[in-house]
Design a protein around this motif. Structure first.
Motif, PDB file in Angstrom:
ATOM      1  N   GLY A 134      25.545  -6.335 -80.055  1.00  0.00           N
ATOM      2  CA  GLY A 134      25.845  -6.488 -81.479  1.00  0.00           C
ATOM      3  C   GLY A 134      24.635  -6.349 -82.364  1.00  0.00           C
ATOM      4  O   GLY A 134      24.270  -7.266 -83.099  1.00  0.00           O
ATOM      5  N   CYS A 135      24.001  -5.158 -82.309  1.00  0.00           N
ATOM      6  CA  CYS A 135      22.848  -4.914 -83.179  1.00  0.00           C
ATOM      7  C   CYS A 135      23.296  -4.855 -84.643  1.00  0.00           C
ATOM      8  O   CYS A 135      22.528  -5.129 -85.552  1.00  0.00           O
ATOM      9  CB  CYS A 135      22.180  -3.601 -82.786  1.00  0.00           C
ATOM     10  SG  CYS A 135      23.285  -2.173 -82.911  1.00  0.00           S
ATOM     11  N   GLY A 136      24.564  -4.517 -84.855  1.00  0.00           N
ATOM     12  CA  GLY A 136      25.088  -4.440 -86.226  1.00  0.00           C
ATOM     13  C   GLY A 136      24.769  -3.135 -86.918  1.00  0.00           C
ATOM     14  O   GLY A 136      25.218  -2.905 -88.046  1.00  0.00           O
ATOM     15  N   CYS A 162      24.264   0.136 -84.907  1.00  0.00           N
ATOM     16  CA  CYS A 162      24.538   1.376 -84.168  1.00  0.00           C
ATOM     17  C   CYS A 162      25.930   1.903 -84.521  1.00  0.00           C
ATOM     18  O   CYS A 162      26.731   1.237 -85.160  1.00  0.00           O
ATOM     19  CB  CYS A 162      24.412   1.152 -82.662  1.00  0.00           C
ATOM     20  SG  CYS A 162      25.742   0.159 -81.962  1.00  0.00           S
ATOM     21  N   CYS A 196      29.174  -3.567 -78.080  1.00  0.00           N
ATOM     22  CA  CYS A 196      27.881  -2.883 -78.282  1.00  0.00           C
ATOM     23  C   CYS A 196      26.929  -3.141 -77.110  1.00  0.00           C
ATOM     24  O   CYS A 196      26.781  -4.276 -76.675  1.00  0.00           O
ATOM     25  CB  CYS A 196      27.271  -3.377 -79.597  1.00  0.00           C
ATOM     26  SG  CYS A 196      25.496  -3.104 -79.754  1.00  0.00           S
ATOM     27  N   CYS A 204      28.787  -0.384 -83.233  1.00  0.00           N
ATOM     28  CA  CYS A 204      29.020  -1.543 -84.106  1.00  0.00           C
ATOM     29  C   CYS A 204      29.770  -1.131 -85.369  1.00  0.00           C
ATOM     30  O   CYS A 204      30.703  -1.803 -85.796  1.00  0.00           O
ATOM     31  CB  CYS A 204      27.699  -2.205 -84.493  1.00  0.00           C
ATOM     32  SG  CYS A 204      27.014  -3.252 -83.190  1.00  0.00           S
TER      33      CYS A 204
HETATM   34 ZN   LIG Z   1      25.369  -2.117 -81.983  1.00  0.00          ZN
END
Ligand SMILES: [Zn+2]
Length: 376
Positions: A57-59, A61, A53, A64
């Motif tokens: 790692g925004c978790g 998008c 990402c 992800c």
């Molecule tokens: Zn992300």
């Protein structure tokens, strides 16, 4: 802490190591090691998402999400076929592919995730070593295993260890209550029965079939000394049938997911890729479900004798199957402790055999007979 690891329960050390690696720069090779059912593969996918990402790692998008679903072309998942990870998979798949740039423009990295990495055969491990030693700068390897001691030391020494442990009972209780809304007393019971195996605890809490299977197995273990050969045959049919049904249920979920995803894919090439990736995912999940199902069957079955041994030895607080304690009390005999322990050992040996593609039905039948003999 990044929301990437929100689903990983009771693994503080692993999660803090991984979070720090994402913040400060990751190594090229990691070994995720620890017991089955504690979330290693999920953590590996989450970590891979963090590596690929653009926002580390925004978790949230699309990248992800696709990585965590096992559907991103820059995260290659490698799993054993039949019993091993073959040399062709490494030599023709990974080695020539690794130096290439990531497939998608936004990807920060390319990740190879090796599930059940201890199944790398000797030749495959040899072929892998050079790439593992000097990987291209944009490449990361994550090896996942519950048997690190079976990996060659040449591979072990090149990986950074990320240790996973059994999930503590209170953490399982919290997870069942918060995530699945299980009432406290039930959550306590399932957490205890599962003995650190989070995925089994979740299964018991959410799936009626899993609960019924457990009851049947405990009844069978209780009645085994008197069981007739025909009863055992029909019990085996039922056990194997339930395992198949559970695997089919999981496959149906994945198929639904695939169809939902395909609605949003317009061009033919992407469509073909999603279909092919899901096919692999389905095959892998099916194998995995069957193998986990078999391990659980033996674990639960052997658990009855383990509990009898505990009770007979006066260690009542160590009993796992608390909802059956009245019955266990009736059956536990102090002078039978050696037979109970023999039964537990036999169950362990059977779990070991089942890991290696033996005829499962035959291995279970064998276990029933051996334990029956040990008890009478
Ligand atoms: Zn992300």
């Amino acid at each position: 802490m990044s929301r990437l690891f929100a689903n990983i329960v009771g693994q503080k050390l692993a999660v803090s190591l991984l979070t720090r690696a994402l913040e400060e720069g990751a190594s090229h090779a990691y070994l995720f090691a620890g017991p089955p059912g504690v979330g290693k593969a999920d953590a590996a996918l989450a970590f891979a998402a963090g590596l690929v990402c653009p926002a580390r790692g925004c978790g949230t998008c699309d990248i992800c999400r696709r990585v965590q679903a096992g559907l991103h072309p820059d995260v290659r998942i490698v799993a054993p076929e039949a019993n091993e990870i073959r040399v062709e998979t490494i030599r023709d798949g990974i080695v020539p592919d690794a130096p290439k740039r990531p497939f998608e423009l936004e990807s920060r990295a390319k990740v190879y995730l090796l599930l059940d990495a201890e199944r790398l055969n000797e030749e495959a491990a040899g072929a892998f070593l050079k790439t593992l030693e000097e990987p291209p700068p944009h490449v990361h390897f994550i090896l996942v295993t519950d048997r690190p001691e079976r990996l060659p030391s040449t591979i072990l020494s090149r990986c950074q260890l990320v240790p996973f442990s059994l999930v503590p009972t209170p953490a399982i209780v919290d997870d069942l209550r918060e995530r699945l809304g299980v009432p406290p007393a039930r959550a306590e019971l399932w957490a205890r029965v599962a003995a650190g195996d989070l995925s089994y605890a979740r299964d018991l809490a959410s799936n009626e079939r899993a609960r019924r299977q457990r009851e049947r197995l405990l009844d069978l273990a209780r009645d085994l000394p008197e069981a007739a050969p025909l009863d055992l045959e029909s019990a085996l049919d039922e056990i194997m049938g339930t395992i198949e049904i559970r695997a089919a249920e999981r496959a149906a979920e994945l198929e639904q997911e695939r169809d939902k995803r395909l609605q949003w894919v317009s061009n033919a090439r992407d469509r073909a890729w999603v279909e092919k990736t899901y096919d692999e995912l389905l095959r892998r999940q099916k194998r995995r479900q069957v193998s986990l199902g078999l391990q659980t069957v033996v674990q639960v079955f052997g658990g009855w004798y383990r509990d009898l041994a505990m009770l007979a030895a006066g260690a009542e607080e160590a009993v796992l199957n608390r909802d059956r304690i009245e019955e266990l009390r009736i059956f536990a005999l102090a002078d039978s402790i050696p037979s109970y322990l023999a039964a537990v050992a036999c169950a362990r040996r059977t779990q070991e055999r089942l890991r290696y593609n033996v005829d499962a039905r035959f291995a279970l039948a064998d276990m029933f007979l051996a334990i029956k003999e040990a008890l009478t």
